[in-house]
Structure formats: structure tokens, C-alpha cells
Design an enzyme around this catalytic site. Structure first.
Site, PDB file in Angstrom:
ATOM      1  N   PHE A   1       4.373  49.425   7.552  1.00  0.00           N
ATOM      2  CA  PHE A   1       3.043  49.055   7.083  1.00  0.00           C
ATOM      3  C   PHE A   1       2.951  49.249   5.573  1.00  0.00           C
ATOM      4  O   PHE A   1       3.317  50.293   5.057  1.00  0.00           O
ATOM      5  CB  PHE A   1       1.976  49.893   7.798  1.00  0.00           C
ATOM      6  CG  PHE A   1       0.585  49.597   7.301  1.00  0.00           C
ATOM      7  CD1 PHE A   1       0.021  48.336   7.514  1.00  0.00           C
ATOM      8  CD2 PHE A   1      -0.136  50.542   6.618  1.00  0.00           C
ATOM      9  CE1 PHE A   1      -1.247  48.041   7.037  1.00  0.00           C
ATOM     10  CE2 PHE A   1      -1.408  50.257   6.135  1.00  0.00           C
ATOM     11  CZ  PHE A   1      -1.961  49.003   6.346  1.00  0.00           C
ATOM     12  N   GLN A   2       2.491  48.240   4.894  1.00  0.00           N
ATOM     13  CA  GLN A   2       2.342  48.241   3.430  1.00  0.00           C
ATOM     14  C   GLN A   2       3.644  48.560   2.705  1.00  0.00           C
ATOM     15  O   GLN A   2       3.640  49.235   1.684  1.00  0.00           O
ATOM     16  CB  GLN A   2       1.209  49.178   3.004  1.00  0.00           C
ATOM     17  CG  GLN A   2      -0.141  48.636   3.465  1.00  0.00           C
ATOM     18  CD  GLN A   2      -1.314  49.268   2.775  1.00  0.00           C
ATOM     19  OE1 GLN A   2      -1.271  50.425   2.387  1.00  0.00           O
ATOM     20  NE2 GLN A   2      -2.400  48.509   2.625  1.00  0.00           N
TER      21      GLN A   2
ATOM     22  N   LYS B   1       6.484  58.274  -0.063  1.00  0.00           N
ATOM     23  CA  LYS B   1       5.517  59.317   0.263  1.00  0.00           C
ATOM     24  C   LYS B   1       6.188  60.655   0.588  1.00  0.00           C
ATOM     25  O   LYS B   1       5.700  61.710   0.177  1.00  0.00           O
ATOM     26  CB  LYS B   1       4.645  58.878   1.436  1.00  0.00           C
ATOM     27  CG  LYS B   1       3.545  59.892   1.735  1.00  0.00           C
ATOM     28  CD  LYS B   1       2.447  59.359   2.623  1.00  0.00           C
ATOM     29  CE  LYS B   1       1.286  60.346   2.648  1.00  0.00           C
ATOM     30  NZ  LYS B   1       0.143  59.853   3.434  1.00  0.00           N
TER      31      LYS B   1
ATOM     32  N   MET C   1      -7.737  24.493 -23.084  1.00  0.00           N
ATOM     33  CA  MET C   1      -6.439  24.172 -23.665  1.00  0.00           C
ATOM     34  C   MET C   1      -5.696  23.141 -22.816  1.00  0.00           C
ATOM     35  O   MET C   1      -5.027  22.251 -23.346  1.00  0.00           O
ATOM     36  CB  MET C   1      -5.600  25.436 -23.826  1.00  0.00           C
ATOM     37  CG  MET C   1      -4.281  25.200 -24.539  1.00  0.00           C
ATOM     38  SD  MET C   1      -4.512  24.442 -26.153  1.00  0.00           S
ATOM     39  CE  MET C   1      -4.637  25.892 -27.189  1.00  0.00           C
TER      40      MET C   1
ATOM     41  N   GLU D   1      -5.436  46.062  -9.169  1.00  0.00           N
ATOM     42  CA  GLU D   1      -4.268  46.701  -9.793  1.00  0.00           C
ATOM     43  C   GLU D   1      -3.737  45.932 -11.002  1.00  0.00           C
ATOM     44  O   GLU D   1      -3.152  46.516 -11.909  1.00  0.00           O
ATOM     45  CB  GLU D   1      -3.149  46.905  -8.766  1.00  0.00           C
ATOM     46  CG  GLU D   1      -3.451  47.984  -7.720  1.00  0.00           C
ATOM     47  CD  GLU D   1      -4.205  47.445  -6.504  1.00  0.00           C
ATOM     48  OE1 GLU D   1      -4.671  46.281  -6.543  1.00  0.00           O
ATOM     49  OE2 GLU D   1      -4.332  48.190  -5.507  1.00  0.00           O
TER      50      GLU D   1
END
Ligand SMILES: Cc1ncc(C[n+]2csc(CCOP(=O)(O)OP(=O)(O)O)c2C)c(N)n1
Ligand SMILES: [Mg+2]
Lengths: 162, 562
Positions: free
Chosen positions: B112-113, B162, B476, B50
């Protein structure tokens, strides 16, 4: 310097978190904060007491204005304004100090709002200095508990925030 | 007729003219994916992580100026977007990130999630919304795009529970958006413009200091006109690169920590610094008290908070930069000043600085110098390409040695400095311009942060070229260790590296390796001709450093030159 800032915001989910997050995230100081809806229930009014030099206060007000949900910001420091706070103080009431408690309450135009055999609870409202002075005077008499509100403020005369 | 939230989502995006989503599915956003299945008009690019989706949306937006869109699921899908959102926020890039959320009834239950993505991203978004009622969905999407793209642009997060995606209502997409609490100042105040023009007339040693705002507002033509009319030198921040042609005689190149000698000297000696869509970042100013010590400061920016934040400003101009530039050019056109004569001594001085210390490196025949690779990229493409960078030495060499001609051709994570940005951003840019040559100038460390997106590029047939300047170091950081930490190279050497050629091949991409200077040009030509995703592993001089360098906290004129 200490500044009193009033902020008119959309009364939306999470707006308080956005404001307090702005202060903590940018390291601005926040001494007190009070919030309540205005007459128009879609907006809330916040009063914030903060400290900082001119450059910091300029950033504070600009950053507040930049938040999408902020409608208007007023920094009262440059003008004459009315400020009020409230304190509830619960003190030990012994037979030998009751008269003194009542005398102080009267001097500060406070009210006894609750009484029990051992305690008096007093309410004082007023400008911050007055509320602080009352607390100082009553301290030696034995404060058990104190609840003090954040300050609210309003311009004198015709000027309004919203 | 009533539609589900998921249908409204798709219809709203199409109304908005957003026809490309970078996304990754999951449980709570399944209703949207079901609609996407039925709506081929709304293209979806399936990413591998993502973070990649958000950088792609960002690269897409930087390359073509339209807002980028990312779509992810709740919980881990949402938390994976945070670096991408913060990157876009620091660089003021318009993107809208849609995150799935657990049903409203479960929010706060550690479902959940579930992740409080609105809370997690609050400090790094321009604005965010949790949609709680399907009736608000269409207007919220319209507001999100409006806020992302107006004023100082930035990322907006829209969290979609949802149940909201399943609930039904009528579809009405607002034609315009009006918010009483958000009215960015777009018109620059004419009196302030007059003051700025007067200051330019008075100044003996002016410098135009240009930032990313010039690119965001598409004002490069106005900049060229101004600089040429008043014969003033132009220096750019990392974010401003591309807004003024590198090869223009008035171009000083980049200023700041790894800026050119002449840019940093010019800023140190200027008597009027005109900041145009720039924000006086610490990597630009060096030691703040000694920055442009003799200068009056004028600052044009759409964001009032940027003005006087770091440097006290004498002439503030709040407003859209393009509008301000047009007005300024109009006032300047009336001026009777003979600019060429007035600035002759100043430009002569700058020319002296230019020749005193050029951007230089020691050329070698037995080992590839990383700067040489960038020069070859420049030569082979003729600058006619979109470049992205990762972060570190690769980024600075790209900034120093590419000769850019146009805005929106140099996409880099300036504010946050996000390793792993360049490759997905290149994919986003390539999706916006499928026929252009898009090259990510990468380090061996950075590329491994989002290497998985090779799968995306191959699946979508997006012929992005990744050029790895492979020094086998987190270069760097190693440079800082060498210069400021007594050569103690603590954990900056990746002793185990993948074989990047085999890795490319494993993904179905083209892999090329070059170890000798004479192989550099042909390798690049081969990659450009291939028109398929390619990694070129350039094995470069391992301990090359980026110069000039202003050590952190030093004034700009105290540059280490070699
Ligand atoms: C996500 C992230 N982690 C850490 C850093 C700190 N950092 C800045 S440059 C750099 C080294 C980058 O190495 P590489 O990609 O090989 O580039 P090089 O400097 O060698 O060209 C690191 C670790 C960063 N900018 N971003
Ligand atoms: Mg490296």
C-alpha cells in the site's frame, strides 16, 4: 568510432541503473556492458562498449564521471589494451560434422565443455574479433544456441584503473 | 544512548542547520511527524500539495542560498514531488527531498502506497539514497546535504522506509563528508585563467555571457568588478538575471529567444564570448551553427559536462565560478591594456543598437498593457523586492521589464519552464525573508496550477503578493499559434475562469481587481501595504505578444521586433 570504456564504481544499490539510465536518457549508444566486483568488494568494474564521434565520447566520459558513485573512468581507445570476451556455442553434432567442429574448436583454441548425443557445447575466449570469427566459422555447422559475454578490458603494462 | 531513526532525522537536520521543512504528512512518515511535534525548533510548514512543498524548498534556497528541505510521505506523496525535483535539477538548485517509503521488508511487493521513487526520480536528481539501515541514516543525511550544495548544486532525494525510522541506534553526525567518488573541482586552473585574460586583452568585441552559476556562487561583486575594469558589456540568461544591475551602462539585458535587440546583436557580432556559469541552452543560442559565428568561446563552469556540450570551446575553465572570477580579476588588475579606449568603438556600436530597437510596447489609456503592470511593479517597489514568475508571457515580460539590482531577487523556472512554480517559490522565499516584499508575477493559467497554496500562505501569514497578468489565454502558447500556426487558437483559451478576487477571499486572503491603467499603481500600493497574502487580478490586453522574438531554430539576429 567504437570505444571501450572501463568504469570503476561504488558497489552500491542502484548503480547499474544509474549508468544504464544515463546512456538511455541521453541517447548514447551502448553495445555491450559487463559488470563484476573487483578485489575490493566495495567497488565494481564495468566495461562498456559504445559508439560515437569525439564530441559524443567526450560527453559520455564526462557524464559518467559526473555520477556520484563513479570513482574513475578510462577510455581505452587511445592506448594499447587487452580485451577479452567469452562465447558459449551449442552446435548440432551429426556424425558427418563432428570432426569439423572439433577442428574449428582447436584452431580457435576453444574447449568442448559439454557433450550430448546430439550436441556439442564449445567455449571460446579471446579478443572480440577472434570470438566473432569463431562464431562465423561455426555458423554453417548449425548453431542451436549462443551466449556471448560483454567485453572486459585492461591496460597493458603498469597502468591500472583502480 | 540509542535513538530511533525518526529522532536521528530531526537531530541530523538541526545539526545541519536546516531549521525549516516544507512538508505533508502520511502513514509511513508519522514517526518523523511525532518527533516534529516535540521539536518546535525545527519549523514545519504544512503545504497543500507536495509539488508545492518542493517548489517552496526551491524558492527558499534560491532566495537565501541555503539548501531547502521538503518532507513527504510514500507513494502519491512521493510521486507528487517529481515536477518540483525536475525543476530544481534543471536549474541546479540545492534541495534535499525526504520521502517516506514502505518498510524494507515490503519493498517490491506492491505494498500500500509503495512507489519506487528512487527509480522514478533517477534521471532528474543529482543523487539519491534509499536508506536500508538506521545505522546509515545520519551519515546519509550529511552526504545528501553535502552533495546538494557542493560542485554544481542540485536536488538529492533520500527515501526513508518506515522500519528504518522506528529502529534504534547511536547518534553520530559526521563533522565532515569525504567521498572518494565525488570530488568536484573547485579551484580554477591558473593557466586557463591566464589564457582567458590574454584572450580578453586581444579581443575587440568581447561579451560577458552570464548564467545562473553567477548567482549560485554569489559572485556578483566579482562580476561587477570585472565588467567595469575591462569595460565589457554583460548579457544574462533568464537564470542569470539579477547578477548584474539592469541599469548599469554595460548591461545588455537578457539574450536569447526573448532577449533584447542589443544583446542578441552583440552576441552575433562578438569576437570573444565569455560564458560564466551559463550552459548555451537552445533558448539562448537560437540556431546553433549561426550562434556567435565570429567568436572565440571561453567557458567557465564547475561542471565539465557543460563545457563543449553545445558549442565547441576554445578556452575551457573548470572550477568554482567565484574562485575563477577572483583569479581573473587579479590577473586583469596587472594588465596594461587601456580597456576604455580599446572597447570604445564596440561600446559605441552597442549604444547604437540600444537606441535602434528598445524594448517597447504601445501604451494605451483604455486597457492595461501587461508590460505596463511590470513597469509599475518596478516603480512601486523600487526594485526592492523578491520576484518570482510563473511561465509564459508573464515570465518573459517580468524578465524584460523589471530593473533588477541584486542577485537572488528574480526566481524563475528557467530550465524546465514549470507553470505553477512561481507561487510556491514565492512562499518559500517569503519564509526565508518574512519582512521583504515578495511578488509572484503570474499568468492566469499558471496560477491555477498551484493555487491551493493560498491556504499555506494564509495559515503561515506569509504576505506573498500574486500579480496575475490575466489575458484569459495560455498566452505564450497562443502567441505561437498566432505566429506559427495560422491563428488557430486550439485549446489555449480558458473560457471558464474563477473569480480570482472571490477565490482569494474564500481562502482568507486579500483580493483586488484592476481593469484600467490608472488603477495599477494604487492596486500594487494597497497590496504592499496590506502585509497579507494578496491576489491582484489585472485584466490585461488579451492578445499582446512578447517581442522581440527569435523563432525557434532561427539565428539570434533574425528577431521579430513587433
Ligand atoms: C506544467 C506546464 N504545462 C504546460 C506548459 C506549456 N506552456 C508554456 S507557457 C504556457 C501558457 C501559460 O499561460 P499563462 O500562465 O496564462 O501565462 P501567459 O503566457 O498567458 O502569460 C503553457 C501552457 C508549461 N510550461 N508547464
Ligand atoms: Mg494567460
Amino acid at each position: 568510432m567504437r570505444h571501450t570504456i572501463s568504469v570503476l564504481v561504488e558497489n552500491k544499490f542502484g548503480v547499474l541503473a544509474r549508468i544504464s539510465g544515463l546512456f538511455s536518457g541521453r541517447g548514447f549508444n551502448i553495445e555491450s556492458l559487463s559488470v563484476a566486483p573487483t578485489l575490493d568488494l566495495t567497488t565494481s568494474r564495468m566495461t562498456i562498449i559504445t559508439r560515437g564521434d569525439d564530441a559524443i565520447i567526450e560527453q559520455v566520459t564526462k557524464q559518467l564521471n559526473k555520477l556520484i558513485d563513479v570513482i574513475k573512468v578510462i577510455d581505452f581507445s587511445d592506448e594499447d589494451f587487452i580485451e577479452r570476451g567469452i562465447v558459449l556455442v551449442k552446435v548440432n553434432s551429426e556424425p558427418n560434422n563432428r570432426a569439423e567442429i572439433l577442428r574449428m574448436t582447436e584452431i580457435f583454441r576453444g574447449k568442448v565443455v559439454d557433450v550430448s548425443t546430439k550436441t556439442y557445447t564449445i567455449e571460446v575466449t579471446g579478443a572480440e574479433a577472434k570470438v566473432s570469427a569463431f562464431v562465423e566459422m561455426i555458423k554453417p555447422l548449425g548453431i542451436i544456441e549462443i551466449a556471448r559475454s560483454g567485453k572486459i578490458a585492461m591496460s597493458r603494462g603498469k597502468k591500472t584503473l583502480g | 544512548m540509542e535513538y530511533t531513526g525518526a529522532e536521528i532525522f530531526v537531530k541530523s537536520l538541526l545539526k545541519q542547520g536546516a531549521d525549516l521543512i516544507f512538508g505533508y504528512p502520511g502513514g509511513v512518515v508519522l514517526p518523523i511527524y511525532d518527533e516534529l511535534f516535540k521539536t518546535p525548533k525545527l519549523r514545519h510548514i504544512l503545504v497543500r500539495h507536495e509539488q508545492g512543498a518542493v517548489h517552496m524548498a526551491d524558492g527558499f534556497a534560491r532566495a537565501n542560498g541555503k539548501p531547502g528541505v521538503a518532507l513527504v510521505t510514500s507513494g502519491p506523496g512521493a510521486t507528487n514531488t517529481v515536477t518540483g525535483i525536475a525543476t530544481a535539477n534543471m536549474d541546479s538548485i540545492p534541495i534535499v527531498v525526504f520521502t517516506g517509503q514502505v518498510p524494507t521488508g515490503l519493498i517490491g511487493n506492491d505494498a500500500f502506497q509503495e512507489a519506487d521513487i528512487i527509480g522514478i526520480t533517477r534521471p532528474c536528481v543529482k543523487h539519491s539514497y534509499l536508506v536500508r539501515d538506521v545505522k546509515d541514516l545520519a551519515s546519509t543525511i550529511a552526504e545528501a546535504f553535502y552533495i546538494a550544495t557542493t560542485g554544481r548544486p542540485g536536488p538529492v532525494v533520500v527515501d526513508l522506509p518506515k522500519d528504518v525510522l522506528l529502529a534504534k541506534t547511536k547518534f553520530e553526525y559526521p563533522e565532515t563528508v569525504e567521498l572518494r567518488s565525488y570530488r568536484p573541482t573547485t579551484s580554477a586552473n591558473k593557466r586557463q585563467i591566464d589564457k582567458l585574460a590574454a584572450a580578453l586583452e586581444e579581443a575587440k568585441r568581447p561579451v560577458l555571457y552570464v548564467g545562473g552559476g553567477m548567482i549560485l556562487t554569489n559572485a556578483a561583486a566579482e562580476l561587477k568588478k570585472l565588467a567595469h575594469t575591462i569595460q565589457a558589456p554583460v548579457t544574462m540568461t533568464l537564470m542569470g538575471l539579477g547578477s548584474f544591475p539592469s541599469l548599469d551602462d554595460l548591461c545588455l539585458g537578457m539574450l536569447g529567444m526573448h532577449g533584447t535587440y542589443r544583446a542578441n546583436m552583440a552576441v552575433t557580432h562578438t569576437d570573444l564570448i565569455v560564458a560564466l556559469g551559463a550552459r548555451f541552452d537552445d533558448r539562448v543560442t537560437g540556431k546553433l551553427d549561426e550562434f556567435a559565428p565570429n567568436a572565440k568561446v571561453a567557458h567557465v563552469d564547475v561542471d565539465p559536462t557543460a563545457i563543449s556540450k553545445n558549442v565547441p570551446t576554445h578556452i575551457p575553465v573548470v572550477g568554482d565560478l567565484k574562485d575563477a572570477m577572483k583569479k581573473l580579476n587579479a590577473v586583469i588588475a596587472e594588465s596594461k591594456v587601456d580597456w576604455k579606449t580599446k572597447h570604445k568603438p564596440w561600446l559605441a556600436q552597442i549604444d547604437e543598437w540600444k537606441h535602434a530597437n528598445k524594448l517597447e510596447y504601445v501604451k494605451k489609456t483604455n486597457v492595461i498593457k501587461p508590460q505596463f503592470v511590470v513597469e509599475e511593479i518596478d516603480r512601486v517597489t523600487g526594485g526592492d523586492a523578491i520576484f518570482t514568475t510563473e511561465v509564459g508571457q508573464n515570465q518573459m515580460w517580468a524578465a524584460q521589464y523589471l530593473t533588477l539590482k541584486r542577485p537572488r531577487t528574480f526566481l524563475t523556472s528557467g530550465g524546465l519552464g514549470t507553470m505553477g512554480y512561481g507561487f510556491p517559490a514565492a512562499i518559500g522565499a517569503q519564509a526565508a525573508f518574512p519582512d521583504k516584499v515578495v511578488i509572484d508575477i503570474a499568468g492566469d493559467g499558471s496560477i491555477q496550477m498551484n493555487i491551493q497554496e493560498l491556504g499555506t500562505a494564509v495559515q503561515q501569514r506569509l504576505p506573498v503578493i500574486v500579480v496575475i497578468l490575466n489575458n484569459g489565454f495560455l498566452g505564450m502558447v497562443r502567441q505561437w499559434q498566432q505566429l506559427f500556426h495560422g491563428n488557430r487558437y486550439a485549446y489555449t483559451c480558458m473560457e471558464s475562469q474563477p473569480d480570482f478576487v472571490k477565490l482569494a477571499e474564500a481562502y482568507g486572503a486579500l483580493g483586488i481587481r484592476a481593469t484600467k491603467p490608472e488603477e495599477v499603481g494604487p492596486a500594487l500600493e494597497k497590496a504592499i501595504a496590506a502585509r497579507r497574502p494578496t491576489i491582484i487580478d489585472f485584466v490585461v490586453d488579451r492578445e499582446e505578444n512578447v517581442y522581440p522574438m527569435v523563432p525557434a531554430g532561427s539565428p539570434l539576429n533574425k528577431m521579430l521586433l513587433a
